[in-house]
Design a protein around this motif. Structure first.
Motif, mmCIF file in Angstrom:
data_model
loop_
_atom_site.group_PDB
_atom_site.id
_atom_site.type_symbol
_atom_site.label_atom_id
_atom_site.label_comp_id
_atom_site.label_asym_id
_atom_site.label_seq_id
_atom_site.Cartn_x
_atom_site.Cartn_y
_atom_site.Cartn_z
ATOM 1 N N LYS A 165 0.828 -1.206 0.000
ATOM 2 C CA LYS A 165 0.000 0.000 0.000
ATOM 3 C C LYS A 165 0.866 1.261 0.000
ATOM 4 N N LYS A 166 1.947 1.234 0.743
ATOM 5 C CA LYS A 166 2.847 2.382 0.804
ATOM 6 C C LYS A 166 3.486 2.648 -0.557
ATOM 7 N N ASN A 167 3.935 1.570 -1.208
ATOM 8 C CA ASN A 167 4.546 1.726 -2.540
ATOM 9 C C ASN A 167 3.528 2.212 -3.564
ATOM 10 N N LEU A 168 2.292 1.709 -3.461
ATOM 11 C CA LEU A 168 1.248 2.129 -4.384
ATOM 12 C C LEU A 168 0.944 3.615 -4.220
ATOM 13 N N GLN A 169 0.942 4.094 -2.977
ATOM 14 C CA GLN A 169 0.701 5.511 -2.711
ATOM 15 C C GLN A 169 1.808 6.379 -3.310
ATOM 16 N N GLN A 170 3.035 5.899 -3.192
ATOM 17 C CA GLN A 170 4.155 6.648 -3.764
ATOM 18 C C GLN A 170 4.058 6.707 -5.293
ATOM 19 N N ILE A 171 3.611 5.596 -5.886
ATOM 20 C CA ILE A 171 3.459 5.575 -7.344
ATOM 21 C C ILE A 171 2.370 6.553 -7.791
ATOM 22 N N GLN A 172 1.277 6.605 -7.005
ATOM 23 C CA GLN A 172 0.195 7.537 -7.351
ATOM 24 C C GLN A 172 0.656 8.998 -7.270
ATOM 25 N N GLU A 173 1.457 9.298 -6.251
ATOM 26 C CA GLU A 173 1.999 10.652 -6.140
ATOM 27 C C GLU A 173 2.943 10.967 -7.301
ATOM 28 N N LEU A 174 3.736 9.930 -7.715
ATOM 29 C CA LEU A 174 4.624 10.108 -8.856
ATOM 30 C C LEU A 174 3.827 10.347 -10.135
ATOM 31 N N GLU A 175 2.684 9.671 -10.225
ATOM 32 C CA GLU A 175 1.826 9.826 -11.400
ATOM 33 C C GLU A 175 1.314 11.267 -11.521
ATOM 34 N N TYR A 217 2.810 13.888 -10.385
ATOM 35 C CA TYR A 217 3.954 14.724 -10.762
ATOM 36 C C TYR A 217 4.209 14.638 -12.269
ATOM 37 N N ILE A 218 4.066 13.401 -12.812
ATOM 38 C CA ILE A 218 4.320 13.201 -14.240
ATOM 39 C C ILE A 218 3.327 13.969 -15.099
ATOM 40 N N MET A 219 2.105 14.051 -14.597
ATOM 41 C CA MET A 219 1.067 14.755 -15.358
ATOM 42 C C MET A 219 1.457 16.217 -15.617
ATOM 43 N N GLN A 220 2.357 16.738 -14.813
ATOM 44 C CA GLN A 220 2.789 18.126 -14.971
ATOM 45 C C GLN A 220 3.921 18.272 -16.003
ATOM 46 N N LEU A 221 4.465 17.106 -16.456
ATOM 47 C CA LEU A 221 5.545 17.151 -17.441
ATOM 48 C C LEU A 221 4.991 17.472 -18.819
ATOM 49 N N PRO A 222 5.823 18.025 -19.702
ATOM 50 C CA PRO A 222 5.352 18.374 -21.051
ATOM 51 C C PRO A 222 5.222 17.144 -21.957
ATOM 52 N N GLY A 223 4.194 17.139 -22.797
ATOM 53 C CA GLY A 223 3.964 16.260 -23.946
ATOM 54 C C GLY A 223 4.455 14.832 -23.840
ATOM 55 N N GLN A 224 5.395 14.496 -24.760
ATOM 56 C CA GLN A 224 5.871 13.123 -24.920
ATOM 57 C C GLN A 224 6.560 12.579 -23.665
ATOM 58 N N GLN A 225 7.223 13.456 -22.927
ATOM 59 C CA GLN A 225 7.869 13.006 -21.676
ATOM 60 C C GLN A 225 6.833 12.446 -20.701
ATOM 61 N N ALA A 226 5.722 13.138 -20.594
ATOM 62 C CA ALA A 226 4.662 12.696 -19.683
ATOM 63 C C ALA A 226 4.068 11.370 -20.123
ATOM 64 N N ILE A 227 3.852 11.211 -21.429
ATOM 65 C CA ILE A 227 3.264 9.958 -21.947
ATOM 66 C C ILE A 227 4.201 8.774 -21.683
ATOM 67 N N ALA A 267 6.612 8.540 -19.482
ATOM 68 C CA ALA A 267 6.717 8.294 -18.048
ATOM 69 C C ALA A 267 5.483 7.574 -17.518
ATOM 70 N N LEU A 268 4.299 7.957 -18.004
ATOM 71 C CA LEU A 268 3.058 7.302 -17.567
ATOM 72 C C LEU A 268 3.031 5.837 -17.966
ATOM 73 N N LYS A 269 3.505 5.536 -19.180
ATOM 74 C CA LYS A 269 3.550 4.143 -19.621
ATOM 75 C C LYS A 269 4.465 3.319 -18.712
ATOM 76 N N ALA A 270 5.620 3.889 -18.364
ATOM 77 C CA ALA A 270 6.551 3.179 -17.491
ATOM 78 C C ALA A 270 5.945 2.931 -16.113
ATOM 79 N N VAL A 271 5.254 3.948 -15.584
ATOM 80 C CA VAL A 271 4.610 3.814 -14.274
ATOM 81 C C VAL A 271 3.507 2.773 -14.321
#
Length: 341
Positions: free
Chosen positions: A11-21, A23-33, A35-39
């Motif tokens: 649960k702790k790791n899942l919460q950290q991943i959600q917070e990372l997600e 953060y990624i949404m704030q990245l520009p264009g292709q970088q965000a896509i 990163a989201l696929k990797a997550v």
């Protein structure tokens, strides 16, 4: 890691991943896509890992329950053989090569007039009459080099009691768990026989005692990695005049078979490295070379052990270690083709 610890960590790791997600949404264009696929892939892998861990934990739980059941069976078996030794009508004890008492049952302690727990670690020679002590020490030194049951006649002096004449049936052995050479000793008070013979009420006995059955002198090889089982089954057999040799491994058993060719072989089934099935296979192969026929019985501590499997493997008989001593004696007599009496 317990199931609760794993769930908390997940649960702790899942919460950290959600917070990372987020953060990624704030990245520009292709970088965000990218990163989201990797997550997303990491989350899917984590879910698979969670399922595998849950399955593993369930399997471990089943294994633990089976081990607990087997442990309970072993404890029950040890208690039966411990009680058999402790409360046997005949006097039994085990000493090291110097005559120091390692184990002793109630009947033997009663003969010496001392509580059993007070005799452990004490020298048996202190209960031997002074006139017989030199003989006793000499026989102690010689006994470990003789692979048979010996009969010693000595006078024993109990603590604050009347001295009596005794016959000691002595068999050398090996306590592998402690790395000790041991002597298995059965003590018989023969005072009354000598008194009756002296008074001519009965003829003098040509032998110091009468053997209780037709198994006298039968040579049995017993293979078991458990020290308590070896000692107690050997004690039962020795009580009936059987000459018992005990070993702990298949390798030792094969060497002993070639050296002495016993009349009967008894073997535990479940042993580390090579088990009883491996032993009987090698014994039968050796017999084919030598032209021998040695009857063999399987002994097991597991309630679910398959008798048919043991017989098919080459054993002639099968017995559970929780069986009554009379069943063990009956099996040995049947294998040897002898009468129990």
């Amino acid at each position: 890691m317990s199931k609760e610890e794993f769930t908390y960590s997940f649960k702790k790791n899942l919460q950290q991943i959600q917070e990372l997600e987020k953060y990624i949404m704030q990245l520009p264009g292709q970088q965000a896509i990218a990163a989201l696929k990797a997550v997303t892939a990491s989350i899917e892998n984590l879910e698979v890992f969670k399922e595998e861990m849950q399955t593993t934990l369930e399997v471990m739980k089943d294994v633990q329950e089976k081990l607990l059941q087997q442990n309970e069976t072993i404890i029950a078996e040890c208690k039966i053989y411990h009680d058999l030794f402790e409360f046997a009508p005949n006097a039994y004890l085990f000493t090291d090569a110097k005559g120091i008492v390692i184990k002793i049952n109630n009947a033997a302690a009663a003969l010496l007039n001392v509580l059993p727990n007070l005799l452990i670690g004490k020298s048996l020679i202190s209960f031997v009459s002074k006139k017989d002590r030199l003989l006793f020490l000499t026989k102690l030194k010689q006994s470990l080099n003789v692979n048979s049951v010996q009969e010693w006649e000595i006078s024993i002096c109990p603590l604050e009691g009347q001295a009596f004449d005794a016959i000691l049936l002595v068999k050398p052995g090996r306590e592998t768990s402690r790395g000790l050479d041991v002597l298995q000793i059965c003590v018989h008070d023969i005072t009354k026989y000598k008194q009756l013979a002296a008074s001519q009420q009965i003829p003098a006995l040509s032998a110091p005692m009468e053997k209780p059955n037709g198994l006298d002198g039968l040579r049995v090889l017993f293979v078991d990695d458990e020290a308590d089982s070896r000692e107690l089954i050997a004690a039962v057999l020795m009580q009936h005049g059987v000459v018992v040799t005990t070993v702990t491994t298949v390798t030792e058993a094969l060497l002993e078979v070639e050296r002495s060719r016993p009349d009967v072989i008894l073997s535990d089934i479940r042993m580390p490295d090579e088990d009883g099935y491996a032993l009987i296979k090698k014994i039968r192969a050796l017999e084919a070379q030598k032209g021998w026929q040695i009857p063999a019985g399987a002994i097991t501590a597991y309630l679910a052990e398959d008798r048919a499997k043991a017989i098919k493997a080459g054993f002639q008989s099968h017995l559970h270690k929780l069986a009554e001593p009379k069943e063990l004696i009956a099996m040995v007599a049947q294998l040897a083709g002898r009468s129990e009496k």
